[in-house]
Scaffold this motif. Structure first.
Motif, PDB file in Angstrom:
ATOM      1  N   THR A 257       0.870  -1.181   0.000  1.00  0.00           N
ATOM      2  CA  THR A 257       0.000   0.000   0.000  1.00  0.00           C
ATOM      3  C   THR A 257       0.897   1.217   0.000  1.00  0.00           C
ATOM      4  OG1 THR A 257      -0.151   0.279   2.395  1.00  0.00           O
ATOM      5  CG2 THR A 257      -1.740  -1.213   1.389  1.00  0.00           C
ATOM      6  N   LEU A 258       0.411   2.274  -0.615  1.00  0.00           N
ATOM      7  CA  LEU A 258       1.211   3.467  -0.778  1.00  0.00           C
ATOM      8  C   LEU A 258       1.637   4.034   0.564  1.00  0.00           C
ATOM      9  CD1 LEU A 258       2.310   5.649  -2.586  1.00  0.00           C
ATOM     10  CD2 LEU A 258       0.034   6.665  -2.647  1.00  0.00           C
ATOM     11  N   ILE A 259       0.660   4.288   1.430  1.00  0.00           N
ATOM     12  CA  ILE A 259       1.000   4.923   2.696  1.00  0.00           C
ATOM     13  C   ILE A 259       1.695   3.925   3.622  1.00  0.00           C
ATOM     14  CG2 ILE A 259      -1.336   4.618   3.615  1.00  0.00           C
ATOM     15  CD1 ILE A 259       1.068   7.555   4.301  1.00  0.00           C
ATOM     16  N   GLY A 260       1.411   2.632   3.441  1.00  0.00           N
ATOM     17  CA  GLY A 260       2.122   1.615   4.216  1.00  0.00           C
ATOM     18  C   GLY A 260       3.612   1.618   3.895  1.00  0.00           C
ATOM     19  N   MET A 261       3.956   1.720   2.601  1.00  0.00           N
ATOM     20  CA  MET A 261       5.371   1.769   2.201  1.00  0.00           C
ATOM     21  C   MET A 261       6.039   3.035   2.726  1.00  0.00           C
ATOM     22  SD  MET A 261       4.926   0.482  -1.768  1.00  0.00           S
ATOM     23  CE  MET A 261       6.653   0.250  -2.248  1.00  0.00           C
ATOM     24  N   ILE A 262       5.327   4.157   2.588  1.00  0.00           N
ATOM     25  CA  ILE A 262       5.877   5.420   3.094  1.00  0.00           C
ATOM     26  C   ILE A 262       6.062   5.342   4.611  1.00  0.00           C
ATOM     27  CG2 ILE A 262       5.350   7.868   3.455  1.00  0.00           C
ATOM     28  CD1 ILE A 262       3.901   7.839   0.723  1.00  0.00           C
ATOM     29  N   GLY A 263       5.028   4.836   5.291  1.00  0.00           N
ATOM     30  CA  GLY A 263       5.088   4.744   6.755  1.00  0.00           C
ATOM     31  C   GLY A 263       6.226   3.852   7.225  1.00  0.00           C
ATOM     32  N   ASN A 264       6.413   2.715   6.569  1.00  0.00           N
ATOM     33  CA  ASN A 264       7.527   1.827   6.924  1.00  0.00           C
ATOM     34  C   ASN A 264       8.856   2.542   6.799  1.00  0.00           C
ATOM     35  OD1 ASN A 264       6.064  -0.384   7.553  1.00  0.00           O
ATOM     36  ND2 ASN A 264       6.258  -1.363   5.538  1.00  0.00           N
ATOM     37  N   TRP A 265       9.003   3.272   5.683  1.00  0.00           N
ATOM     38  CA  TRP A 265      10.268   3.956   5.478  1.00  0.00           C
ATOM     39  C   TRP A 265      10.500   5.007   6.558  1.00  0.00           C
ATOM     40  CZ3 TRP A 265      12.147   8.814   4.886  1.00  0.00           C
ATOM     41  CH2 TRP A 265      13.490   8.912   4.500  1.00  0.00           C
ATOM     42  N   SER A 289      -4.066   6.706  10.016  1.00  0.00           N
ATOM     43  CA  SER A 289      -4.393   6.023  11.271  1.00  0.00           C
ATOM     44  C   SER A 289      -4.742   4.553  11.056  1.00  0.00           C
ATOM     45  CB  SER A 289      -5.548   6.738  11.984  1.00  0.00           C
ATOM     46  OG  SER A 289      -6.773   6.482  11.310  1.00  0.00           O
ATOM     47  N   GLY A 290      -4.989   4.176   9.822  1.00  0.00           N
ATOM     48  CA  GLY A 290      -5.299   2.771   9.532  1.00  0.00           C
ATOM     49  C   GLY A 290      -4.070   1.893   9.353  1.00  0.00           C
ATOM     50  N   ILE A 291      -2.877   2.471   9.340  1.00  0.00           N
ATOM     51  CA  ILE A 291      -1.662   1.667   9.158  1.00  0.00           C
ATOM     52  C   ILE A 291      -1.135   1.199  10.502  1.00  0.00           C
ATOM     53  CG2 ILE A 291       0.637   1.621   8.111  1.00  0.00           C
ATOM     54  CD1 ILE A 291       0.050   4.345   7.008  1.00  0.00           C
ATOM     55  N   PRO A 292      -0.850  -0.082  10.617  1.00  0.00           N
ATOM     56  CA  PRO A 292      -0.228  -0.562  11.859  1.00  0.00           C
ATOM     57  C   PRO A 292       1.072   0.195  12.110  1.00  0.00           C
ATOM     58  CG  PRO A 292      -0.832  -2.410  10.432  1.00  0.00           C
ATOM     59  CD  PRO A 292      -1.032  -1.155   9.637  1.00  0.00           C
ATOM     60  N   GLY A 293       1.316   0.561  13.333  1.00  0.00           N
ATOM     61  CA  GLY A 293       2.576   1.218  13.690  1.00  0.00           C
ATOM     62  C   GLY A 293       2.632   2.690  13.334  1.00  0.00           C
TER      63      GLY A 293
END
Lengths: 419, 419
Positions: A257-265, A289-293
């Motif tokens: 997911t787009l924001i998941g990849m950004i958030g992980n980084w 707010s829907g992304i874990p972590g």
């Protein structure tokens, strides 16, 4: 279309025909069936009517190898799926002792009295195998009749999707298609759907690999499904072709997911993000707010619908007076203010008017995205005047893609799909 | 079910069977058809296949008074709805000069070349009347065949819904049902759907008025439809019955929206609202931004996911240290801080954990709503541990209902449905 791989769906329930419930099950199964090698021939939605259901089921069995029903497995008199399957196959239902015990255990566990009506949910017929339902009281049925299969699953999507994944899909793969099936989804951004379809379809005229094109809020998804002994190399070749055609527009694949990849980084690199939103009004914060972590990198958002609040939140009044609230200067100042006030490494902003509620000074559809970080600020304009639907989602996706580009260019982020 | 009022829908398009598009048209028409006196017998979703479509259409015409198709009216070879209707009725298509002119005008207006394929969209058959499509190039068809009607509408929901409202629904009402049909939707909050259904259905065993029960994000909607000469008094009696049964739980009717009613009252009374969100993370702000005129009363929202940001936004650190971030005290302090920092008359807050992303100090599912105004503060807890879906929406609806109650009790707001 060989009958061998032909599937159809019957969605059962008068509530569907009254529009009280939207049938998302058929859509889910439609996306899943190609992954099992089966081809969906039709979907029928029907009410809780014994004669009609039996007739539909009989016709479907004549046409298709596998008939999947959802709904009608509840305990009430209106729930007639089991009765119809038994009638069409001319078999007699009987209470299965094991299923009855499981059912009584579920009721005991929740401290509820089991109504006599519920005993239907422990029924079986000789040609049916029960499919466990960990999320409800209605087991499914896997029914074998000569070379044909009937699968009956419960209507609630939470129950149905789990039963599909755990029970039905594996059985279809092992018993019906007996095929090696591989799939890959490649996710694009920045091209209109019609153009993606035209360019992709000119390369994929065969059905192995089969190409599906899905317009989603985060861009266009291309799904390849390859089957047969050569499926691995077929899939690899097709994937390479898609990279050749769409390379720079590809941002992710499969479950990315787009924001998941950004958030992980951001989390991995110890960077934090803060937002000031006008046009998206809380949507960016809500998606994050829907992304874990997310608590590891998300410092919060300031929703600033008016000039006064923007100023109170740190946007210089002179900038608004000089350039207007919808301007690159103010978008950048909003990003700076978010970054400073919420003590983040990166500030992101959206401003402008997405809806038809336009005041004098603002043009409808014109929005700006701003980004601020230790390297400075940037902004981009976007005009949504010709779009009519899901403007907030489009703007949010655009903002995340701008953020992604900024992270790649200025922060060396390796935000590319693996492989 | 008399054939006289029997309707069915055929949703056409291979993209539906591949799950690329969710068929929202059938659901929309399912909610609309009862308002015309027609009863929906079944919905079939089928691919762009000539033989299959003709067969389905023929069968549907045998069963039903009116057959409604959506999709398959595009200009490509895959768009076969017109061809099938002509084939089933044994009629010949021809280009209608008036339609052709309109089509050429549309292309001229958008400065685009008209492809020769598009001429299909100017076709008619002798028994078809064209239905204008102000939002696209494909006119619909209203086809009369003996006592039966076929309606063909385009697939894009924006085009279909407008054509339904302007062209199809009025024709069905005047030509087919010839009935006086009245409807009323009554909106409830605070009761579980199963209980509403049980209590309502025990009173409405007849089908005039007909009762529909719709679970929506803002509560349960009960829709009554009465037909015939006595429809007005039937509807009034049924409505009174519903007020008797559910009185205190009724908050609106027909087109009323919860936040729309609240927003109107705030704007009319010159009051402003500010928010600090944790658990709903931008959702409250996003819902409010969808109401026309929200700039008149909405001062903004502060999305505060962490203790640090809550403190930076004015929540006393001692309160968080003493009571924990998820507590009535902190929810109230958040509402106070929103009210003060965003200079509003009323502050509203949400705090707590809605998702599974739980840190040590917080219990999943436990949330607090806080309200602050010139009369002081109040808070309410809610536990969502047993719910699994749409928690943000549930929490947002809960917050707006608490706000509504506060406005009624402390501000004399007349937030009751009229009538």
């Amino acid at each position: 279309l060989s009958t061998n791989y032909k599937a159809e769906i019957i969605s059962i329930g008068t509530e569907l025909l009254r529009g009280e419930v939207l049938d998302t099950n058929a859509n889910y199964l439609a996306t899943e069936l190609p992954l099992t090698g089966m081809q969906l021939h039709s979907v029928t939605m029907a009410g809780d009517n014994f004669e009609q259901l039996c007739e539909l089921l009989k016709q479907a069995l004549e046409r298709s190898r596998i008939v999947i029903t959802t709904g009608g497995l509840g305990p009430t008199e209106d729930d007639l799926t089991r009765e119809c399957i038994a009638a069409v196959l001319d078999e007699t239902v009987s209470v299965d002792a094991g299923l009855e015990q499981q059912l009584r255990d579920i009721f005991k566990q929740f401290g509820r009295e089991m109504s006599p009506h519920n005993i239907k949910q422990a029924w079986l017929i000789p040609s049916a195998e029960a499919l466990p339902n960990p999320r409800g009281t209605a087991p499914g049925w896997w029914v074998t009749n000569n070379d044909k299969i009937i699968v009956a699953m419960p209507g609630p999507p939470r129950e149905m999707t789990l039963m599909w994944r755990n029970e039905v899909k594996p059985r279809i793969l092992s018993k019906l298609s007996g095929n090696i099936i591989l799939s890959r989804t490649i996710k694009l951004y920045g091209l209109p759907e019609a153009e993606v379809a035209e360019r992709a379809e000119s390369f994929f005229s065969t059905d192995n690999p089969d190409l599906g094109i899905y317009a989603r809020t985060d861009g266009i998804h291309l799904r390849l499904i390859a089957h047969g002994e050569n499926s691995e190399s077929l899939l690899r070749q097709a994937e390479e072709k898609i990279y050749d055609i769409f390379g720079p527009n590809i941002w992710g694949k499969d479950d990315d997911t787009l924001i998941g990849m950004i958030g992980n980084w951001l989390a991995e690199n110890g960077k934090t993000l803060a937002i000031m939103e006008d046009s998206t009004s809380g949507l960016l914060a809500n998606i994050i707010s829907g992304i874990p972590g997310n608590s590891g990198f998300f410092n919060g958002s300031l929703i600033a619908p008016s000039d006064e609040i923007k100023i109170a939140m740190g946007v210089p009044k002179e900038l608004i007076d000089t350039h207007g609230a919808v301007s690159p200067e103010v978008a950048e100042a909003m990003a700076v203010a978010a970054r400073v006030n919420l003590s983040a490494d990166i500030g992101l902003s959206t401003s402008g008017i997405l809806t038809e509620h336009v005041s004098e000074r603002r043009r409808p559809g014109l929005t700006y995205i701003g980004i601020a970080d230790s390297d400075g600020q940037a902004s981009w304009s976007q005009n949504y005047a010709r779009f009519r639907d899901e403007l907030g989602q489009r703007e949010a996706t655009g903002a995340f893609f701008r953020l992604r580009e900024r992270l790649i260019k200025f922060h060396n982020a390796g935000l590319r799909p693996k492989g």
